[in-house]
Write a protein that holds these residues in place. Sequence first.
Motif: not given
Length: 344
Positions: A117-136
């Motif tokens: 809801p808050h970080l996705k879709g911008g230029i910064t910050p760059q986000v690397i997730f881990c431990g995700v069980n739900a379909p991406p």
Amino acid sequence: MVSTLFQMLIVVCACLSAAPGAAWAQVSQGAGGPLRVCIVHSYHPDYGWTQQINKGVYEALAGLNISYSVLYLDAKRQHELQRLQQAGREMARTIAGMEPDAVVAADDAVQEYVVSPHLKGGITPQVIFCGVNAPPERYGYPAANVSGVRERFHFREGVALAKRILPQATNIAYLFDASETSLFLRQDMARDVAEGGPYALVQQSLNCAVTYQQWQRRVLDLQAQADVLGLALYHSLKDEQTGRAVPAAEVAEWTHSVNTKPTLGFADFSVDHHVLCGVLESGYEQGFLAGQMVREVLVGRIAAGALPMRVNESGIVMLNLKTAESLGLDIPYDVIEAAAVVVH
């Protein structure tokens, strides 16, 4: 002149929209001093899984000049919806104030309440997730500035190990807490069966408990019903009398004290919880793979969204010989020899 400037703005905006990777490369060119990495956890700091993710990230990024910040959402112990939504908003504001070069976002709750809801879709910050069980796609991943590492339990491989140790066993009963992570894991299991056929042991039952007392009743009932107990997750159980979150170690100690059945585990906390055997997925591996992707972002100036998503592969064979002895079981020597973790 005005027309020319307007045309230039249109070109710049189009470039930013069409090529977020190029935009990130431009932004990151001017960075000076230590690189800033923020690790954002869904759970609490003394949770072993969380600690192992940190260890993996640090080791993957060793040698780089990095300043770390670590934040915790505490979603296992405090999982009320309104609290998580408010905490997610506050955490996003905190991250924005830090201006990190990269964010490591661990486990599903952080994706649900912070990144998506808050970080996705911008230029910064760059986000690397881990431990995700739900379909991406639940979170809209991958996105221009988001990619990462999916988590899978080695259900099929673990059941095959249990059958190797217990050739006379025919069925297995699984126990989960009622967390959203458990829901995603059950969905993964169902997809795996649909795609790859049945496991080496027949699923006798699949049990979900909201409270500690429900868990206790199911464990006792299954003593007369199942050949093997698969202990998946039990980290969000609450006491019916007090409402407190019961620590997983306490649940494991009680289960061990009354259980007479061989047990199968799937996550690295099983090593410390008297579980007989398992092919375990590792928080360290999740963190290390995520850290490798962060290194590509920071050193190669590659936008996170340009990196393909990954999935953990290296299951860890674990055996507990003390538990085997208490159950009167002889584990074949070749199985012991092949195990990466043996508890004596």
